[in-house]
Scaffold this active site. Structure first.
Site: not given
Ligand SMILES: Cc1ncc(COP(=O)(O)O)c(C=O)c1O
Ligand SMILES: N[C@@H](CCOP(=O)(O)O)C(=O)O
Length: 467
Positions: A112
């Site tokens: 993120k």
């Molecule tokens: C460590 C981790 N892996 C994978 C994901 C999944 O990613 P996305 O929500 O973009 O599919 C998340 C949360 O978004 C996460 O925090």
């Molecule tokens: N897995 C995410 C959930 C929110 O996902 P986002 O990519 O839409 O912000 C988290 O870690 O908070």
């Protein structure tokens, strides 16, 4: 470049307004009206160049001059200057033809940071230029929240409110959020699960009176500014492995579908991606949707990869819009059915288009743990549980002639209990987080109620003006 809503009833906006809006006013998600194209020569020219340079190249067609080029360049350089690895997102080989793309070298140890370090700078810049102050909200299963809080803490133009499901994030994730005591940071421990947090966030955007009274903005991947920054590492990874002269496959641990949607965008921009593989844990709604042609919620179960314990996968709406030939009326109906009855049917056109671009696999708890243990013993590489879900699924789909990249979305030290259970190794937090458990925490427990959350925000945020 203008941005259009997946539900067709919101005004078209330029980049800066789309980023500040977060969610479109009709409840839809913004997408660019067309996909910028990168030639083979441009992609070939990306190999072995600094990450920030590629970020500028990939992102600038989407910004389309709304932020001056030298300012944009300065922002990407500052954003990726916070990363602790020179390459920002290095590739590590774990088996013949199989690479892990490490996206966790930012300040909060999860992918993120790649988007959030960029987005916070962009929002701050836009708000500063307009002499405005905004209220940022976000829903998190742990990682978005910590990355957003780190990126927005102490910023004068924004107050940030992050909702996490009480007791359902890892202790490291929780403390990364709740021990940040800056005056503009507010943590809400919601009595509900992640989908409840996300539903309240979206419903606050759809309450236009509240939205306007606090100048609401969002940092979840519903915000286009998040997705665009995540497109960059597909280009850097593919170029490093020989694109455009050969195709590359990616396996992505998936929850809200933002990360893998960024891969789809890269493909639409001309990157030669062979397979885009959705990897899920037991919360396998996306794999079932591909198999069965029906999106059907059936409850969330807690796993060792809590950031993927999701049923309402926001960015799937963006994919539906593309797969339906940008049929906003259809997407609107499907989203209404999802809200009313917890499911909807894909049309044949959508199902075929999605299956042509994606495949999907699930790794359950036992497979995830076995993958962590096996990867450690075969290659000495320690996987966090989310990355392990991707590696487990990727292992079943590797083809000899196509490099496979599994996205590593979190550092193992974010999930020490799960890593230890699978491998007997206690991953250490880096120096700058080593006193995390001694820091003071601050958070507010709030019932699963939109009005209670709105009242709390109104009472704390500096942007509030009764309208
Ligand atoms: C460590 C981790 N892996 C994978 C994901 C999944 O990613 P996305 O929500 O973009 O599919 C998340 C949360 O978004 C996460 O925090
Ligand atoms: N897995 C995410 C959930 C929110 O996902 P986002 O990519 O839409 O912000 C988290 O870690 O908070």
């Amino acid at each position: 470049m203008e941005y259009v809503s997946t539900r067709g009833d919101a005004p078209r906006l330029g980049f800066c307004d789309a980023v500040l809006a977060g969610l479109a006013r009709d409840g839809g998600l913004y997408l660019p009206e067309s996909w910028p194209q990168f030639s083979s020569d441009q992609i070939a020219g990306m190999a072995n160049r600094p990450f920030a340079e590629i970020a500028f190249e990939v992102i600038s067609p989407f910004v389309d001059g709304e932020i001056a080029n030298d300012k944009l360049r300065e922002m990407v350089e500052a954003a990726y200057g916070t990363f602790r690895h020179e390459a920002v997102a290095p590739l590590v080989q774990i088996a013949p033809g199989h690479f892990v793309l490490e996206l966790f070298h930012g300040p909060t140890l999860a992918f993120k940071d790649v988007a959030m370090q960029f987005l916070a700078r962009v929002m701050d810049h836009i708000l500063g230029e307009r002499d405005q102050r905004a209220t940022i909200v976000g829903a998190t299963s742990g990682d978005t929240g910590s990355a957003a809080i780190e990126a927005f803490r102490g910023r004068d133009n924004t107050d940030i409110f992050i909702l996490h499901p009480k007791g359902m994030v890892s202790p490291v994730q929780q403390r990364q959020m709740t021990t940040v005591l800056d005056e503009n940071v507010f943590n809400i421990a919601l009595e509900g699960n992640f989908d409840d947090c996300q539903t309240i966030v979206k419903d606050m955007f759809n309450n236009h009176h509240f939205r306007d009274s606090v100048l609401l903005s969002g940092v979840n991947s519903i915000n286009w500014g998040r997705i665009v920054a995540q497109v960059v590492y597909y280009f850097t990874a593919a170029a490093a492995l020989g694109a455009p002269h050969r195709q590359i496959s990616f396996t992505v641990p998936t929850g809200n579908f933002g990360d893998i949607f960024a891969g789809y965008v890269a493909k639409r921009m001309g990157l030669p991606i062979k397979s885009l593989i959705i990897a899920t844990n037991e919360n396998d709604i996306l794999r079932r949707t591909l198999d069965e042609g029906r999106y059907e919620m059936d409850g969330v179960s807690a796993t060792t990869s809590p950031s993927m314990d999701i049923q309402i996968s926001s960015n799937f709406e963006r994919l539906l819009f593309e797969a339906s030939g940008r049929d906003a009326e259809l997407v609107k109906r499907q989203m209404a059915q999802l809200k009313q009855s917890g499911g909807f049917e894909l049309t044949a056109t959508e199902a075929n288009a999605i299956r042509a671009e994606f495949s999907a696999g699930t790794a359950d708890q036992a497979q995830t743990e076995k993958t962590q243990a096996d990867t450690l013993s075969h290659s000495g590489y320690l996987l966090d549980p989310h990355t392990a879900v991707a590696v487990a699924v990727a292992n079943t789909q590797i083809e000899p002639s196509t490099p496979m990249v599994s996205l590593s979305t979190a550092h193992p030290a974010k999930f020490p209990a799960a890593v230890k259970a699978a491998t007997q190794i206690d991953p250490a937090l880096p120096d700058w987080l080593s006193d995390l458990y001694e820091r003071e925490e601050r958070y507010q427990v709030i019932a699963n109620s939109q009005s209670e959350v709105e009242n709390f925000i109104k009472s704390k945020c500096r942007a509030y003006k009764e309208t």
